[in-house]
Scaffold this motif. Structure first.
Motif, PDB file in Angstrom:
ATOM      1  N   PHE A   1       0.846  -1.193   0.000  1.00  0.00           N
ATOM      2  CA  PHE A   1       0.000   0.000   0.000  1.00  0.00           C
ATOM      3  C   PHE A   1       0.879   1.239   0.000  1.00  0.00           C
ATOM      4  CE2 PHE A   1       0.818  -1.119   4.378  1.00  0.00           C
ATOM      5  CZ  PHE A   1       1.061   0.096   5.000  1.00  0.00           C
ATOM      6  N   ASP A   2       0.274   2.367  -0.318  1.00  0.00           N
ATOM      7  CA  ASP A   2       0.944   3.660  -0.274  1.00  0.00           C
ATOM      8  C   ASP A   2       0.423   4.442   0.926  1.00  0.00           C
ATOM      9  OD1 ASP A   2       2.114   2.990  -2.628  1.00  0.00           O
ATOM     10  OD2 ASP A   2       1.200   4.565  -3.814  1.00  0.00           O
TER      11      ASP A   2
ATOM     12  N   THR B   1       2.349 -11.097  12.500  1.00  0.00           N
ATOM     13  CA  THR B   1       3.488 -11.533  11.693  1.00  0.00           C
ATOM     14  C   THR B   1       3.048 -12.057  10.333  1.00  0.00           C
ATOM     15  OG1 THR B   1       3.449 -13.696  12.772  1.00  0.00           O
ATOM     16  CG2 THR B   1       4.942 -12.049  13.684  1.00  0.00           C
ATOM     17  N   GLU B   2       1.838 -12.598  10.248  1.00  0.00           N
ATOM     18  CA  GLU B   2       1.326 -13.059   8.947  1.00  0.00           C
ATOM     19  C   GLU B   2       1.205 -11.877   7.985  1.00  0.00           C
ATOM     20  OE1 GLU B   2      -2.323 -15.751   7.124  1.00  0.00           O
ATOM     21  OE2 GLU B   2      -2.514 -14.924   9.145  1.00  0.00           O
ATOM     22  N   PHE B   3       0.733 -10.751   8.505  1.00  0.00           N
ATOM     23  CA  PHE B   3       0.603  -9.546   7.686  1.00  0.00           C
ATOM     24  C   PHE B   3       1.976  -9.035   7.248  1.00  0.00           C
ATOM     25  CE2 PHE B   3       0.876  -4.877   7.768  1.00  0.00           C
ATOM     26  CZ  PHE B   3       0.135  -4.589   6.631  1.00  0.00           C
ATOM     27  N   THR B   4       2.894  -8.894   8.183  1.00  0.00           N
ATOM     28  CA  THR B   4       4.202  -8.348   7.821  1.00  0.00           C
ATOM     29  C   THR B   4       4.948  -9.275   6.859  1.00  0.00           C
ATOM     30  OG1 THR B   4       5.194  -9.237   9.856  1.00  0.00           O
ATOM     31  CG2 THR B   4       4.453  -6.944   9.897  1.00  0.00           C
ATOM     32  N   ALA B   5       4.712 -10.588   6.950  1.00  0.00           N
ATOM     33  CA  ALA B   5       5.333 -11.523   6.003  1.00  0.00           C
ATOM     34  C   ALA B   5       4.719 -11.378   4.610  1.00  0.00           C
ATOM     35  CB  ALA B   5       5.183 -12.957   6.499  1.00  0.00           C
ATOM     36  N   ALA B   6       3.424 -11.076   4.548  1.00  0.00           N
ATOM     37  CA  ALA B   6       2.735 -10.937   3.261  1.00  0.00           C
ATOM     38  C   ALA B   6       2.982  -9.586   2.612  1.00  0.00           C
ATOM     39  CB  ALA B   6       1.225 -11.137   3.450  1.00  0.00           C
ATOM     40  N   LEU B   7       3.356  -8.597   3.403  1.00  0.00           N
ATOM     41  CA  LEU B   7       3.531  -7.238   2.905  1.00  0.00           C
ATOM     42  C   LEU B   7       4.784  -7.137   2.047  1.00  0.00           C
ATOM     43  CD1 LEU B   7       2.351  -4.361   3.093  1.00  0.00           C
ATOM     44  CD2 LEU B   7       3.851  -4.001   5.058  1.00  0.00           C
TER      45      LEU B   7
ATOM     46  N   TYR C   1       5.560  -4.323   0.041  1.00  0.00           N
ATOM     47  CA  TYR C   1       6.088  -2.956  -0.056  1.00  0.00           C
ATOM     48  C   TYR C   1       5.182  -1.985   0.678  1.00  0.00           C
ATOM     49  CZ  TYR C   1       2.440  -1.785  -3.407  1.00  0.00           C
ATOM     50  OH  TYR C   1       1.228  -1.558  -3.998  1.00  0.00           O
ATOM     51  N   VAL C   2       5.741  -0.866   1.037  1.00  0.00           N
ATOM     52  CA  VAL C   2       4.996   0.294   1.505  1.00  0.00           C
ATOM     53  C   VAL C   2       5.534   1.465   0.705  1.00  0.00           C
ATOM     54  CG1 VAL C   2       4.470   1.844   3.427  1.00  0.00           C
ATOM     55  CG2 VAL C   2       4.655  -0.619   3.831  1.00  0.00           C
ATOM     56  N   GLY C   3       4.686   2.056  -0.124  1.00  0.00           N
ATOM     57  CA  GLY C   3       5.080   3.223  -0.904  1.00  0.00           C
ATOM     58  C   GLY C   3       4.893   4.475  -0.075  1.00  0.00           C
ATOM     59  N   LEU C   4       5.885   5.328  -0.082  1.00  0.00           N
ATOM     60  CA  LEU C   4       5.817   6.571   0.675  1.00  0.00           C
ATOM     61  C   LEU C   4       5.583   7.723  -0.297  1.00  0.00           C
ATOM     62  CD1 LEU C   4       6.057   7.869   3.443  1.00  0.00           C
ATOM     63  CD2 LEU C   4       8.523   8.031   3.076  1.00  0.00           C
ATOM     64  N   ASP C   5       4.407   8.318  -0.200  1.00  0.00           N
ATOM     65  CA  ASP C   5       4.035   9.426  -1.082  1.00  0.00           C
ATOM     66  C   ASP C   5       4.506  10.746  -0.484  1.00  0.00           C
ATOM     67  OD1 ASP C   5       2.736   7.715  -2.817  1.00  0.00           O
ATOM     68  OD2 ASP C   5       0.808   7.941  -1.820  1.00  0.00           O
ATOM     69  N   LEU C   6       5.346  11.415  -1.219  1.00  0.00           N
ATOM     70  CA  LEU C   6       5.807  12.740  -0.815  1.00  0.00           C
ATOM     71  C   LEU C   6       5.542  13.702  -1.963  1.00  0.00           C
ATOM     72  CD1 LEU C   6       9.231  11.807   0.775  1.00  0.00           C
ATOM     73  CD2 LEU C   6       7.181  12.540   1.976  1.00  0.00           C
ATOM     74  N   PHE C   7       4.735  14.689  -1.717  1.00  0.00           N
ATOM     75  CA  PHE C   7       4.388  15.661  -2.733  1.00  0.00           C
ATOM     76  C   PHE C   7       4.727  17.060  -2.237  1.00  0.00           C
ATOM     77  CE2 PHE C   7       1.416  12.140  -3.204  1.00  0.00           C
ATOM     78  CZ  PHE C   7       1.651  11.792  -4.518  1.00  0.00           C
ATOM     79  N   PRO C   8       5.241  17.912  -3.112  1.00  0.00           N
ATOM     80  CA  PRO C   8       5.517  19.290  -2.695  1.00  0.00           C
ATOM     81  C   PRO C   8       4.228  19.958  -2.234  1.00  0.00           C
ATOM     82  CG  PRO C   8       6.296  18.887  -4.935  1.00  0.00           C
ATOM     83  CD  PRO C   8       5.532  17.671  -4.498  1.00  0.00           C
TER      84      PRO C   8
END
Length: 101
Positions: free
Chosen positions: A33-34, A55-61, A63-70
């Motif tokens: 997710f972002d 731990t099931e969630f963190t194993a399945a995850l 990526y984590v998208g980091l949105d940075l906008f001006p």
């Protein structure tokens, strides 16, 4: 609390999408997710997400998208703003007059 409910649904959704991807044979597919940088009242969201998913969630995850906008967290200063009339791309072809003015 809305954030806790959202975190629970997000964790369940990532787990379900990851399970379905594996079931369908899409092993290289990464599910994630972002988000924007979290501070203030929302800073507990990631902790709630990992608490609900475990731990099931963190194993399945995948990526984590980091949105940075001006200008998301504060408006630009007056010195960084430019008028569309001042940019060369705003001029009509063959004209010296800016198209937005």
């Amino acid at each position: 609390m809305i954030e806790a409910e959202y975190a629970l649904h997000m964790a369940r959704s990532v787990l379900a999408a990851d399970d379905e991807a594996r079931r369908q044979g899409f092993d290289p597919l990464r599910v994630g997710f972002d988000t924007t940088p979290l501070s203030g009242p929302g800073e507990d969201f990631v902790a709630a997400l990992t608490d609900h998913g475990g731990t099931e969630f963190t194993a399945a995850l995948g990526y984590v998208g980091l949105d940075l906008f001006p200008d998301v967290f504060q408006p630009p200063s007056a010195s960084t703003r430019t008028s569309p009339c001042a940019t060369p791309t705003a001029r009509r072809p063959g004209s010296s007059t800016p198209s937005a003015c």
